[in-house]
Design a protein around this motif. Structure first.
Motif, PDB file in Angstrom:
ATOM      1  N   TYR A  35       0.853  -1.179   0.000  1.00 25.75           N
ATOM      2  CA  TYR A  35       0.000   0.000   0.000  1.00 25.75           C
ATOM      3  C   TYR A  35       0.901   1.245   0.000  1.00 25.75           C
ATOM      4  O   TYR A  35       2.051   1.197   0.429  1.00 25.75           O
ATOM      5  CB  TYR A  35      -0.893   0.052   1.245  1.00 25.75           C
ATOM      6  CG  TYR A  35      -1.991  -0.986   1.292  1.00 25.75           C
ATOM      7  CD1 TYR A  35      -1.719  -2.307   1.659  1.00 25.75           C
ATOM      8  CD2 TYR A  35      -3.299  -0.652   0.965  1.00 25.75           C
ATOM      9  CE1 TYR A  35      -2.723  -3.256   1.708  1.00 25.75           C
ATOM     10  CE2 TYR A  35      -4.317  -1.593   1.015  1.00 25.75           C
ATOM     11  CZ  TYR A  35      -4.020  -2.889   1.384  1.00 25.75           C
ATOM     12  OH  TYR A  35      -5.017  -3.825   1.423  1.00 25.75           O
ATOM     13  N   GLN A  37       0.795   5.444   1.205  1.00 31.27           N
ATOM     14  CA  GLN A  37       0.051   6.449   1.954  1.00 31.27           C
ATOM     15  C   GLN A  37       0.726   7.810   1.804  1.00 31.27           C
ATOM     16  O   GLN A  37       1.915   7.947   2.094  1.00 31.27           O
ATOM     17  CB  GLN A  37      -0.023   6.081   3.439  1.00 31.27           C
ATOM     18  CG  GLN A  37      -0.871   7.032   4.266  1.00 31.27           C
ATOM     19  CD  GLN A  37      -0.952   6.617   5.717  1.00 31.27           C
ATOM     20  OE1 GLN A  37      -0.101   5.884   6.218  1.00 31.27           O
ATOM     21  NE2 GLN A  37      -1.976   7.092   6.408  1.00 31.27           N
ATOM     22  N   GLN A  41      -3.912  11.247   4.014  1.00 33.83           N
ATOM     23  CA  GLN A  41      -4.797  10.284   3.359  1.00 33.83           C
ATOM     24  C   GLN A  41      -4.671   8.910   4.011  1.00 33.83           C
ATOM     25  O   GLN A  41      -3.696   8.627   4.710  1.00 33.83           O
ATOM     26  CB  GLN A  41      -4.440  10.167   1.875  1.00 33.83           C
ATOM     27  CG  GLN A  41      -4.519  11.469   1.106  1.00 33.83           C
ATOM     28  CD  GLN A  41      -5.922  12.025   1.045  1.00 33.83           C
ATOM     29  OE1 GLN A  41      -6.883  11.282   0.812  1.00 33.83           O
ATOM     30  NE2 GLN A  41      -6.069  13.324   1.264  1.00 33.83           N
ATOM     31  N   GLU A  44      -3.480   3.450   0.275  1.00 33.28           N
ATOM     32  CA  GLU A  44      -4.123   3.008  -0.972  1.00 33.28           C
ATOM     33  C   GLU A  44      -3.433   1.742  -1.478  1.00 33.28           C
ATOM     34  O   GLU A  44      -2.201   1.660  -1.480  1.00 33.28           O
ATOM     35  CB  GLU A  44      -4.031   4.096  -2.033  1.00 33.28           C
ATOM     36  CG  GLU A  44      -4.803   5.364  -1.706  1.00 33.28           C
ATOM     37  CD  GLU A  44      -4.601   6.416  -2.762  1.00 33.28           C
ATOM     38  OE1 GLU A  44      -5.557   6.699  -3.510  1.00 33.28           O
ATOM     39  OE2 GLU A  44      -3.480   6.966  -2.855  1.00 33.28           O
ATOM     40  N   SER A  58      -2.620  -2.295  -8.963  1.00 29.39           N
ATOM     41  CA  SER A  58      -3.469  -1.115  -9.050  1.00 29.39           C
ATOM     42  C   SER A  58      -3.020  -0.227 -10.211  1.00 29.39           C
ATOM     43  O   SER A  58      -1.852  -0.246 -10.626  1.00 29.39           O
ATOM     44  CB  SER A  58      -3.386  -0.333  -7.747  1.00 29.39           C
ATOM     45  OG  SER A  58      -3.852   0.979  -7.894  1.00 29.39           O
ATOM     46  N   LEU A  60      -2.516   2.681  -9.820  1.00 28.31           N
ATOM     47  CA  LEU A  60      -1.533   3.591  -9.211  1.00 28.31           C
ATOM     48  C   LEU A  60      -0.103   3.143  -9.501  1.00 28.31           C
ATOM     49  O   LEU A  60       0.833   3.934  -9.410  1.00 28.31           O
ATOM     50  CB  LEU A  60      -1.738   3.638  -7.695  1.00 28.31           C
ATOM     51  CG  LEU A  60      -3.020   4.257  -7.161  1.00 28.31           C
ATOM     52  CD1 LEU A  60      -3.094   4.092  -5.654  1.00 28.31           C
ATOM     53  CD2 LEU A  60      -3.103   5.726  -7.547  1.00 28.31           C
TER      54      LEU A  60
ATOM     55  N   GLN B   3     -16.744   2.412  -1.341  1.00 31.88           N
ATOM     56  CA  GLN B   3     -16.440   3.712  -0.747  1.00 31.88           C
ATOM     57  C   GLN B   3     -16.512   3.615   0.773  1.00 31.88           C
ATOM     58  O   GLN B   3     -17.381   2.925   1.316  1.00 31.88           O
ATOM     59  CB  GLN B   3     -17.448   4.767  -1.226  1.00 31.88           C
ATOM     60  CG  GLN B   3     -17.557   4.895  -2.733  1.00 31.88           C
ATOM     61  CD  GLN B   3     -16.257   5.321  -3.368  1.00 31.88           C
ATOM     62  OE1 GLN B   3     -15.623   6.265  -2.915  1.00 31.88           O
ATOM     63  NE2 GLN B   3     -15.845   4.629  -4.422  1.00 31.88           N
ATOM     64  N   LYS B  98      -8.467  -6.906  -1.107  1.00 34.03           N
ATOM     65  CA  LYS B  98      -7.724  -5.715  -0.740  1.00 34.03           C
ATOM     66  C   LYS B  98      -8.572  -4.860   0.189  1.00 34.03           C
ATOM     67  O   LYS B  98      -9.796  -4.882   0.150  1.00 34.03           O
ATOM     68  CB  LYS B  98      -7.341  -4.908  -1.974  1.00 34.03           C
ATOM     69  CG  LYS B  98      -8.518  -4.355  -2.757  1.00 34.03           C
ATOM     70  CD  LYS B  98      -8.036  -3.676  -4.025  1.00 34.03           C
ATOM     71  CE  LYS B  98      -9.207  -3.200  -4.863  1.00 34.03           C
ATOM     72  NZ  LYS B  98      -8.761  -2.644  -6.157  1.00 34.03           N
ATOM     73  N   THR B 100      -9.860  -1.264   1.525  1.00 29.98           N
ATOM     74  CA  THR B 100     -10.071   0.131   1.145  1.00 29.98           C
ATOM     75  C   THR B 100     -10.208   0.931   2.430  1.00 29.98           C
ATOM     76  O   THR B 100     -11.055   0.606   3.277  1.00 29.98           O
ATOM     77  CB  THR B 100     -11.335   0.283   0.280  1.00 29.98           C
ATOM     78  OG1 THR B 100     -11.176  -0.483  -0.916  1.00 29.98           O
ATOM     79  CG2 THR B 100     -11.563   1.748  -0.082  1.00 29.98           C
ATOM     80  N   LYS B 103     -10.534   8.046   5.157  1.00 33.96           N
ATOM     81  CA  LYS B 103      -9.527   9.099   5.306  1.00 33.96           C
ATOM     82  C   LYS B 103      -9.075   9.259   6.749  1.00 33.96           C
ATOM     83  O   LYS B 103      -8.151  10.021   7.027  1.00 33.96           O
ATOM     84  CB  LYS B 103     -10.064  10.419   4.769  1.00 33.96           C
ATOM     85  CG  LYS B 103     -10.226  10.417   3.259  1.00 33.96           C
ATOM     86  CD  LYS B 103     -10.529  11.795   2.718  1.00 33.96           C
ATOM     87  CE  LYS B 103     -10.540  11.756   1.191  1.00 33.96           C
ATOM     88  NZ  LYS B 103     -10.772  13.095   0.609  1.00 33.96           N
TER      89      LYS B 103
END
Lengths: 113, 111
Positions: A35, A37, A41, A44, A58, A60, B3, B98, B100, B103
């Motif tokens: 991941y 970061q 945030q 991800e 990903s 990304l 989300q 994965k 998610t 914030k």
């Protein structure tokens, strides 16, 4: 077991240089995740391994990024031709199965100057 | 993809106060975890709680999967509870392995 281990903890590199990070998962875990970061945030998802097979990358993860997990043990994440936008915390996690608790390492903080 | 929304984004408390952090998610999940990120950046596991209620000392968590939310309760807060709390979910359509992340909620506990 000492948990998930990442090295180095910090890396400062000049733009354009290549860097490589290492992750050693919990020994009995065959799932491994990377991941990223950035400041302010949540982490991800970048990529996922089941044993030695890389099953998802990903969007990304640009072409400058590559990850490997030889023999299904430790994993490496390499970034080629680093850019300032690559500056972030890179986190590795492992789990026993896809729907079980994931444990994270201490992370590698990358700064590109 | 799924989300995840966390609220509140920031929370300031006096030591000894109680608090509730909320996590809403947009699809069914098979994995839900709460983490506390320490000042050095490591994610510390608090709860693995895709459904039901769990307690660990001054912390407890409840996930109501059918209504797509989870709550983290912190009682008798201490200054060492300060930091960012993340909710992370796995599941939904597509890649369900994965996590998610939301914030986060930045918690500050003042002495």
């Amino acid at each position: 077991d000492t948990g998930v281990s990442q090295n180095p903890r910090h890396k400062i590199t000049k733009r354009g240089q290549n860097v490589t990070f290492r992750c050693d998962p919990i020994s009995e875990h065959n799932r491994l995740y990377w991941y990223r970061q950035t400041l302010g945030q949540g982490p991800e998802f970048l990529t996922y391994f089941q044993n030695e097979a890389q099953l998802e990358k990903s969007r990304l993860l640009s072409d400058r990024f590559s990850a490997e997990r030889p023999k299904g043990s430790f994993s490496t994440l390499e970034i080629q031709r680093t850019e300032q936008g690559d500056s972030a915390m890179y986190l590795c996690a492992s789990s026993w199965a896809w729907d079980t608790e994931a444990f994270f390492g201490q992370g590698t903080r990358l700064t590109v100057v | 993809g799924i989300q995840v929304e966390q609220s509140p984004p920031d929370l300031i408390l006096q030591e000894g106060a109680n608090s509730t952090l909320r996590c809403n998610f947009s699809d069914s999940v098979n994995n839900l975890q709460w983490f506390h990120q320490n000042p050095w950046g490591q994610l510390i596991n608090l709860f693995y709680i895709p459904s039901g209620t769990k307690q660990n000392g001054r912390l407890s968590a409840t996930t109501v999967a059918t209504e797509r939310y989870s709550l983290l309760y912190i009682s008798s807060s201490q200054t060492t509870d300060s930091g960012v709390y993340f909710c992370a979910v796995g599941g939904g359509r597509g890649s369900n392995y994965k996590l998610t992340f939301g914030k986060g909620t930045l918690l500050t506990v003042n002495p």
